[in-house]
Design an enzyme around this catalytic site. Structure first.
Site, PDB file in Angstrom:
ATOM      1  CG  HIS A 120      -0.228   0.396   2.477  1.00  0.00           C
ATOM      2  ND1 HIS A 120       0.670  -0.443   3.108  1.00  0.00           N
ATOM      3  CD2 HIS A 120      -0.258   1.536   3.200  1.00  0.00           C
ATOM      4  CE1 HIS A 120       1.150   0.163   4.171  1.00  0.00           C
ATOM      5  NE2 HIS A 120       0.607   1.365   4.252  1.00  0.00           N
ATOM      6  CG  HIS A 135       0.016   6.026   2.441  1.00  0.00           C
ATOM      7  ND1 HIS A 135      -1.330   5.743   2.506  1.00  0.00           N
ATOM      8  CD2 HIS A 135       0.598   5.368   3.480  1.00  0.00           C
ATOM      9  CE1 HIS A 135      -1.558   4.967   3.558  1.00  0.00           C
ATOM     10  NE2 HIS A 135      -0.398   4.727   4.154  1.00  0.00           N
TER      11      HIS A 135
END
Length: 191
Positions: A120, A135
């Site tokens: 992620h 992110h």
């Protein structure tokens, strides 16, 4: 080894808390940075890409390096992100992108410094010295890699535009998470 997992988690938490505290207090002492106005973009990818590049360059004060958008989509001011770690710029200045596609690209040329197992987030140290965090989504670490793929590993060299991985944007939404992608220059103070 199952016994080392709790120590690993503890070490990660300690490093996060220390990094957060240093960034937060350093940022408070340097309040002379101006908050940017929200980026307005059209629906075309070229406009979104240019807007994100402009926003990151403006907010981070980059004059000799352009940080591109890591994903196709609509540029958004970092201050509008629904996560105080990012919206308060505690991690550094940057921009957000509401993704229209799930392919994640390298926004700079450099070396992968972080490639989380949960796929992620990525960290890249650019060839010119910018430390860039990508992110993908808010709280998506909780998905433990579900809806994500990765194409890179820590220590790998990448060129701007290389594919880092993918995210199933619809899958993230169906799981109840915000898929907004943040691109942050974590060493903003150096620029």
């Amino acid at each position: 080894n199952a016994k080392s997992i709790p120590m690993y988690v503890l070490a990660e938490l300690i490093s996060f808390v220390i990094a957060f505290a240093l960034t937060y207090f350093y940022g408070k002492s340097h309040k002379n940075m101006v908050d940017p106005e929200p980026v307005e973009t059209g629906t075309e990818q070229a406009e979104a890409q240019a807007a994100v590049e402009k926003q990151v360059k403006k907010e981070a004060g980059l004059h000799d390096e352009i940080v591109a958008s890591p994903v196709d989509g609509q540029a958004e001011s970092l201050t509008k992100v629904n996560d105080p770690v990012f919206s308060t710029k505690a991690m550094g200045n940057g921009a957000a992108v509401i993704p229209s596609d799930g392919t994640i690209y390298a926004p700079v040329s450099g070396e992968i410094t972080v490639a989380y197992e949960t796929k992620h987030a990525y960290g890249i140290k650019s060839d010119k010295g910018a430390e860039v965090l990508i992110h993908i989504g808010i709280d998506t670490v909780n998905l433990k890699g579900e809806n994500f793929t990765t194409s890179v590993a820590q220590g790998q060299k990448v060129k701007k535009g290389d594919v880092l991985g993918t995210v199933d944007v619809d899958g993230v939404k169906k799981a109840g998470y915000d898929p907004t992608v943040m691109v942050i220059v974590t060493n903003t103070a150096n620029y």
